[in-house]
Structure formats: structure tokens, C-alpha cells
Scaffold this active site. Structure first.
Site, PDB file in Angstrom:
ATOM      1  N   HIS A  60       0.909  -1.097   0.007  1.00 20.76           N
ATOM      2  CA  HIS A  60       0.105  -0.130  -0.069  1.00 20.76           C
ATOM      3  C   HIS A  60       0.978   1.375   0.029  1.00 20.76           C
ATOM      4  O   HIS A  60       0.478   2.215   0.505  1.00 20.76           O
ATOM      5  CB  HIS A  60      -1.069   0.118   1.250  1.00 20.76           C
ATOM      6  CG  HIS A  60      -2.099  -0.877   1.072  1.00 20.76           C
ATOM      7  ND1 HIS A  60      -3.381  -0.450   0.691  1.00 20.76           N
ATOM      8  CD2 HIS A  60      -2.237  -2.307   1.238  1.00 20.76           C
ATOM      9  CE1 HIS A  60      -4.067  -1.643   0.271  1.00 20.76           C
ATOM     10  NE2 HIS A  60      -3.464  -2.866   0.771  1.00 20.76           N
ATOM     11  N   THR A  61       2.139   1.257  -0.388  1.00 16.64           N
ATOM     12  CA  THR A  61       3.010   2.459  -0.478  1.00 16.64           C
ATOM     13  C   THR A  61       2.924   2.885  -1.910  1.00 16.64           C
ATOM     14  O   THR A  61       3.032   4.054  -2.111  1.00 16.64           O
ATOM     15  CB  THR A  61       4.397   1.761  -0.287  1.00 16.64           C
ATOM     16  OG1 THR A  61       4.911   0.512  -0.957  1.00 16.64           O
ATOM     17  CG2 THR A  61       4.519   1.839   1.188  1.00 16.64           C
ATOM     18  N   ASP A  62       2.450   2.058  -3.022  1.00 17.36           N
ATOM     19  CA  ASP A  62       2.737   2.510  -4.418  1.00 17.36           C
ATOM     20  C   ASP A  62       1.638   3.748  -4.716  1.00 17.36           C
ATOM     21  O   ASP A  62       2.135   4.507  -5.434  1.00 17.36           O
ATOM     22  CB  ASP A  62       2.441   1.353  -5.435  1.00 17.36           C
ATOM     23  CG  ASP A  62       1.304   0.538  -5.272  1.00 17.36           C
ATOM     24  OD1 ASP A  62       0.316   0.697  -4.442  1.00 17.36           O
ATOM     25  OD2 ASP A  62       0.993  -0.105  -6.391  1.00 17.36           O
ATOM     26  N   SER A  91      -9.490 -17.868 -23.316  1.00 13.22           N
ATOM     27  CA  SER A  91      -8.715 -18.461 -21.848  1.00 13.22           C
ATOM     28  C   SER A  91      -9.182 -19.799 -21.637  1.00 13.22           C
ATOM     29  O   SER A  91     -10.436 -20.004 -21.470  1.00 13.22           O
ATOM     30  CB  SER A  91      -8.976 -17.277 -20.757  1.00 13.22           C
ATOM     31  OG  SER A  91      -8.281 -17.800 -19.748  1.00 13.22           O
ATOM     32  N   GLY A 133      -6.563 -14.397  -8.079  1.00 15.42           N
ATOM     33  CA  GLY A 133      -7.022 -13.878  -6.981  1.00 15.42           C
ATOM     34  C   GLY A 133      -6.296 -14.253  -5.494  1.00 15.42           C
ATOM     35  O   GLY A 133      -6.818 -14.056  -4.559  1.00 15.42           O
ATOM     36  N   ASP A 166       2.725  -3.959  -9.952  1.00 17.61           N
ATOM     37  CA  ASP A 166       2.319  -5.341 -10.596  1.00 17.61           C
ATOM     38  C   ASP A 166       3.105  -5.577 -11.904  1.00 17.61           C
ATOM     39  O   ASP A 166       3.675  -6.418 -12.170  1.00 17.61           O
ATOM     40  CB  ASP A 166       1.128  -5.875 -10.548  1.00 17.61           C
ATOM     41  CG  ASP A 166       0.575  -5.780  -9.061  1.00 17.61           C
ATOM     42  OD1 ASP A 166       1.322  -5.404  -8.049  1.00 17.61           O
ATOM     43  OD2 ASP A 166      -0.571  -6.030  -8.888  1.00 17.61           O
ATOM     44  N   TYR A 225      -9.825  -1.610   0.356  1.00 16.72           N
ATOM     45  CA  TYR A 225      -8.671  -0.787  -0.569  1.00 16.72           C
ATOM     46  C   TYR A 225      -9.020   0.477  -0.594  1.00 16.72           C
ATOM     47  O   TYR A 225      -8.000   1.599  -0.343  1.00 16.72           O
ATOM     48  CB  TYR A 225      -8.501  -1.684  -1.699  1.00 16.72           C
ATOM     49  CG  TYR A 225      -7.494  -1.185  -2.611  1.00 16.72           C
ATOM     50  CD1 TYR A 225      -6.084  -1.811  -2.578  1.00 16.72           C
ATOM     51  CD2 TYR A 225      -7.412  -0.395  -3.605  1.00 16.72           C
ATOM     52  CE1 TYR A 225      -4.993  -1.474  -3.439  1.00 16.72           C
ATOM     53  CE2 TYR A 225      -6.431   0.131  -4.452  1.00 16.72           C
ATOM     54  CZ  TYR A 225      -5.247  -0.591  -4.294  1.00 16.72           C
ATOM     55  OH  TYR A 225      -4.254  -0.162  -4.883  1.00 16.72           O
TER      56      TYR A 225
HETATM   57  P1  ADP Z   1      -4.768 -11.195  -8.737  1.00 18.53           P
HETATM   58  O1  ADP Z   1      -4.049 -10.054  -9.594  1.00 18.53           O
HETATM   59  O2  ADP Z   1      -4.223 -10.855  -7.147  1.00 18.53           O
HETATM   60  O3  ADP Z   1      -4.804 -12.711  -9.052  1.00 18.53           O
HETATM   61  P2  ADP Z   1      -7.165  -9.745  -9.342  1.00 18.53           P
HETATM   62  O4  ADP Z   1      -8.458  -9.786  -8.937  1.00 18.53           O
HETATM   63  O5  ADP Z   1      -6.563  -8.485  -9.548  1.00 18.53           O
HETATM   64  O6  ADP Z   1      -6.466 -10.689  -8.488  1.00 18.53           O
HETATM   65  O7  ADP Z   1      -7.256 -10.300 -10.894  1.00 18.53           O
HETATM   66  C1  ADP Z   1      -7.799 -11.477 -11.027  1.00 18.53           C
HETATM   67  C2  ADP Z   1      -8.838 -11.481 -12.508  1.00 18.53           C
HETATM   68  O8  ADP Z   1      -8.011 -11.421 -13.691  1.00 18.53           O
HETATM   69  C3  ADP Z   1      -9.642 -12.528 -12.561  1.00 18.53           C
HETATM   70  O9  ADP Z   1     -10.919 -12.558 -11.689  1.00 18.53           O
HETATM   71  C4  ADP Z   1      -9.980 -12.752 -14.033  1.00 18.53           C
HETATM   72  O10 ADP Z   1     -10.898 -11.638 -14.519  1.00 18.53           O
HETATM   73  C5  ADP Z   1      -8.568 -12.357 -14.514  1.00 18.53           C
HETATM   74  N1  ADP Z   1      -7.645 -13.144 -15.000  1.00 18.53           N
HETATM   75  C6  ADP Z   1      -6.517 -13.632 -14.258  1.00 18.53           C
HETATM   76  N2  ADP Z   1      -5.806 -14.437 -15.064  1.00 18.53           N
HETATM   77  C7  ADP Z   1      -6.820 -15.126 -15.929  1.00 18.53           C
HETATM   78  C8  ADP Z   1      -6.670 -16.006 -16.981  1.00 18.53           C
HETATM   79  N3  ADP Z   1      -5.928 -16.912 -17.165  1.00 18.53           N
HETATM   80  N4  ADP Z   1      -7.839 -16.213 -17.632  1.00 18.53           N
HETATM   81  C9  ADP Z   1      -8.867 -15.327 -17.687  1.00 18.53           C
HETATM   82  N5  ADP Z   1      -8.836 -14.306 -16.815  1.00 18.53           N
HETATM   83  C10 ADP Z   1      -7.930 -14.226 -15.860  1.00 18.53           C
HETATM   84 MG    MG Z   2      -4.550  -8.137  -9.529  1.00 19.48          MG
END
Ligand code: ADP
Ligand code: MG
Length: 384
Positions: free
Chosen positions: A36-38, A69, A124, A174, A225
Site C-alpha cells: 500500500h505504498t505505491d 482463455s 485472486g 505489478d 482498498y
Molecule cells: P490477482 O491479480 O491478485 O490474481 P485480481 O482480482 O486483480 O487478482 O485479478 C484476477 C482477475 O484477472 C480474474 O478474476 C480474471 O478476471 C482475470 N484473470 C487472471 N488470469 C486470468 C486467466 N488466465 N484467464 C482469464 N482471466 C484471468
Molecule cells: Mg490483480
């Protein structure tokens, strides 16, 4: 990756009936310290991990974008590039299509494209599967459009996609880690400057970094957040600085007299966390990763007590890992669930994993996924 590059290319051919022009991939990341610094214009120290999202892709000449996907049983999103605008897409395809939109919005015309993607970054879990997806698409679009953008520019386009097309007000950490990472190094992110690589030779130091994915995602994570961001802005305003990064630990006594109790603790987390990132960079450059333990532990306490973004599962993971011999441990990522990391001597990795798994079972929690990550190379073309 669950599919190797040749397997992904073959899956592309099965689906689209032609050969892909190439395969590109981009890693997820672990944030070693600096949480939470960025968005406070502060310091971060993530590293790209040896888990990534890969895309096989080929250009089209009709400005259509078809993205498949394999995630969640498989689904395909199809659109026309001219129809992309913020708010026009819901769901997972906002990430990859958002990147194509960000290129075009930046004045770079991208070709229509067919894409088949797959990932072994858990979704996630706080390992930024979102940035892995954005950056894999960004390096692909960079090559197919011939734009020739450098890593920091691609990171900015990935962030823009996430902010405007997905609607998540996240920083650039990220994407920077995913694009700029190098094997055996962490990516030291500094405000308004190019990121610097810092040695993080875990393997050479006899160390293992465990990720403990709690597999919980608490409901209030999005609201939490946003409210933490708002507290930080409020704290900076009350202290008369543009961003909290402009405050040092010796300003905290004054802040205590100006801010309400809760805002003060939020500010104290950010100010001390920035100091811990700088200390961690110093430790890595001079002494090596085995000496990071106490900074990780202090970071976790600050997130638990001052920023209040931990949760019982993360606290249990951290406490149990430390009790079983970890050198340091902390939650990582935005908080309210997701993953913790534990830095352990190679010989203790099994005992720490077992202890955490047992503690979660005893507490009646969902069994955590515990796995090892290594600092890996950033995004790029892998084949073709
Ligand atoms: P994190 O980045 O911590 O994994 P986020 O909520 O920021 O969690 O991002 C997750 C979201 O990114 C998923 O709910 C989906 O919408 C998308 N996502 C990530 N990887 C894939 C994938 N391989 N195929 C489809 N969507 C993806
Ligand atoms: Mg993310």
C-alpha cells in the site's frame, strides 16, 4: 504454465485453424515488502515469479479481437477493436482487451488478433494474475504492432487498462515487476524514477520463499482498498504534503498531534513501510536475503495493527510459519485474504509447510495451497 509453449501453440491452431505468429508470456509477482505504498508515491520491492501467463497469438486484418482463455473451463471473448471503450466490457476479458484499448488510446494502432491464453498464476491469490495477463498481452501487442515500446511504457499501458477498463484503482507495481523482473533479482520501484534491480539470490543463499495461499478472499477487499487509499489521501492533505512518501519517521510525532487516531495509524503504516523497503534494499545489497526476516515480521505487524488489512487466516499463516522456524513472514498483496510469504532455510521448508497446513486444519479453515516461488525473468516472447 499449465501448457508448454508448443502445447499452447497447438491449442491455438486447434481453435483458430492456423499457426500462431508467436507465444509470449509474462510472470505474476510476489511483493517482498512495501504494501500500500505505491499509490502513496512510495517504494516497493516486488519480484517476478516463476509462474506466468502465456498467450499464443496471430494478427488478423479485420480489426476483430478473439481471445480464448483456458481459465475456468474455457471461454472466448470476441469484439471489434473500434468498439472498445471504458465501460464497454465486463468480466475477465476487460484485462486483455483493455490493454489493446490502451495501445490504441495511446495512438498505436494494433492489428486485429486471435489469442489463446493459459496461466499457472493462481487467480485472486495476491500474485497478480491480472498483471501477468495484461503484460503478456502488452508484449504481444507491442511486437505485433511494431510499436517497440520499452518495459516502463508497457507497464503504464497495463496499469491504464486495469484502472480504466477494469475499473480497479491499482498502482503500477505489478506491471513493473512482471515486465522488468530478472532471474535472481527483485525490482525496486521508486517514485518518478526507473525501477532498479536488486539482487535476491534465494537459491544461492540456501533459502526458500514459500507462498501460503489462504484461498480466502474477504468481501470487503475492494471497499477496504478504497477506504485505505482515501485515509492516505486525507492524511497527506492534513499534513500538507502531496503524498505520504514526503513524510519520514521523524514526522510521525507531529502527525500524531494533527491526525485522528485511525488516520494516524494508516499514515504510520505507510511511512514506516517506506522506511522498511529502503532498509530491505540496503540489506539485500550488503548482507543478502537471510537478513530480511525482522523487516518482514515488522511489515506484517504494521499491516495487521496499523493498516488493519490482515485477516485471521493470514495472521495464522504468519504466526505458524514463524513458530516453525521461518526467518520472516508477512502477508503480501492488497490484504483481506490472498497469500502470505515465508522466508525459510531450505531444510525448514517441509516443517513450515506441514505446520501451516496442520494449523489451518485445526482452526477449521480451508486447506491452504503452499508452494515455492523463485525470482524469475520478466515478460517477453518465448517462441516463434
Ligand atoms: P490477482 O491479480 O491478485 O490474481 P485480481 O482480482 O486483480 O487478482 O485479478 C484476477 C482477475 O484477472 C480474474 O478474476 C480474471 O478476471 C482475470 N484473470 C487472471 N488470469 C486470468 C486467466 N488466465 N484467464 C482469464 N482471466 C484471468
Ligand atoms: Mg490483480
Amino acid at each position: 504454465m499449465t501448457l508448454s509453449a508448443p502445447e499452447l501453440a497447438a491449442a491455438f491452431t486447434d481453435r483458430f485453424g492456423r499457426e500462431p505468429a508467436g507465444v509470449w508470456s509474462a510472470p505474476g509477482r510476489v511483493n517482498l515488502i512495501g504494501e500500500h505504498t505505491d499509490y502513496n508515491d512510495g517504494f516497493v520491492l516486488p519480484f517476478a515469479i516463476n509462474r506466468s501467463t502465456s498467450v499464443a497469438a496471430a494478427p488478423r486484418n479485420d480489426r476483430a479481437a478473439n481471445i480464448h482463455s483456458a481459465f475456468g473451463g474455457g471461454s472466448t471473448a470476441s469484439t471489434h477493436l473500434d468498439d472498445l471503450r471504458p465501460g464497454s466490457i465486463d468480466g475477465w476479458s476487460a484485462y486483455p482487451l483493455g490493454v489493446l484499448w490502451a495501445f490504441e488510446d495511446h495512438g498505436i494502432r494494433v492489428p486485429g488478433v486471435d489469442v489463446y491464453l493459459d496461466s499457472d498464476v493462481p487467480v485472486g491469490a495476491g500474485l497478480s494474475s491480472s498483471a501477468a495477463l495484461e503484460c503478456a498481452v502488452a508484449v504481444m501487442a507491442n511486437d505485433l504492432s511494431g510499436a517497440g515500446l520499452a518495459g516502463p511504457e508497457l507497464a503504464a499501458l497495463g496499469q491504464r487498462a486495469e484502472n480504466l477498463m477494469v475499473g480497479a484503482p491499482t498502482g503500477i507495481m505489478d506491471q513493473s515487476a512482471s515486465l522488468l523482473g530478472e532471474e535472481g533479482h527483485a525490482v525496486f520501484g521508486l517514485p518518478q524514477q526507473e525501477a532498479q534491480l536488486v539482487p535476491l539470490d534465494l537459491a544461492g543463499s540456501g533459502l526458500t520463499l514459500l507462498v501460503i495461499d489462504t484461498r480466502v478472499s474477504h468481501e470487503h477487499s475492494t471497499g477496504g482498498y478504497a477506504s485505505r487509499r482515501a485515509s492516505c489521501e486525507q492524511g497527506a492533505k492534513a499534513m500538507g504534503v502531496a503524498a505520504l512518501r514526503d513524510l519520514g519517521t521523524d514526522d510521525l510525532a507531529e502527525a500524531a498531534g494533527i491526525l485522528d487516531e485511525e488516520t494516524f495509524r494508516r499514515v504510520r503504516h505507510v511511512v514506516t513501510e517506506n522506511a522498511r523497503v529502503l532498509a530491505a534494499v540496503d540489506v539485500l545489497r550488503k548482507e543478502g536475503p537471510a537478513k530480511l526476516g525482522s523487516l518482514l515480521v515488522e511489515s506484517h505487524a504494521s499491516m495487521r495493527d496499523d493498516f488493519e488489512i490482515s485477516c485471521p487466516e493470514l495472521d495464522l499463516a504468519v504466526e505458524t510459519a514463524l513458530g516453525a522456524g521461518a526467518l520472516g513472514a508477512r502477508m503480501t498483496g492488497g490484504g483481506f485474504g490472498g497469500s502470505a510469504i515465508a522466508l525459510v532455510n531450505n531444510d525448514d521448508a517441509g516443517a513450515v509447510t506441514d505446520a501451516v497446513t496442520r494449523a489451518f486444519a485445526a482452526a477449521g479453515y480451508t486447506s491452504p495451497a503452499v508452494f515455492t516461488v523463485l525470482p524469475a525473468a520478466g515478460a517477453g516472447r518465448t517462441e516463434g
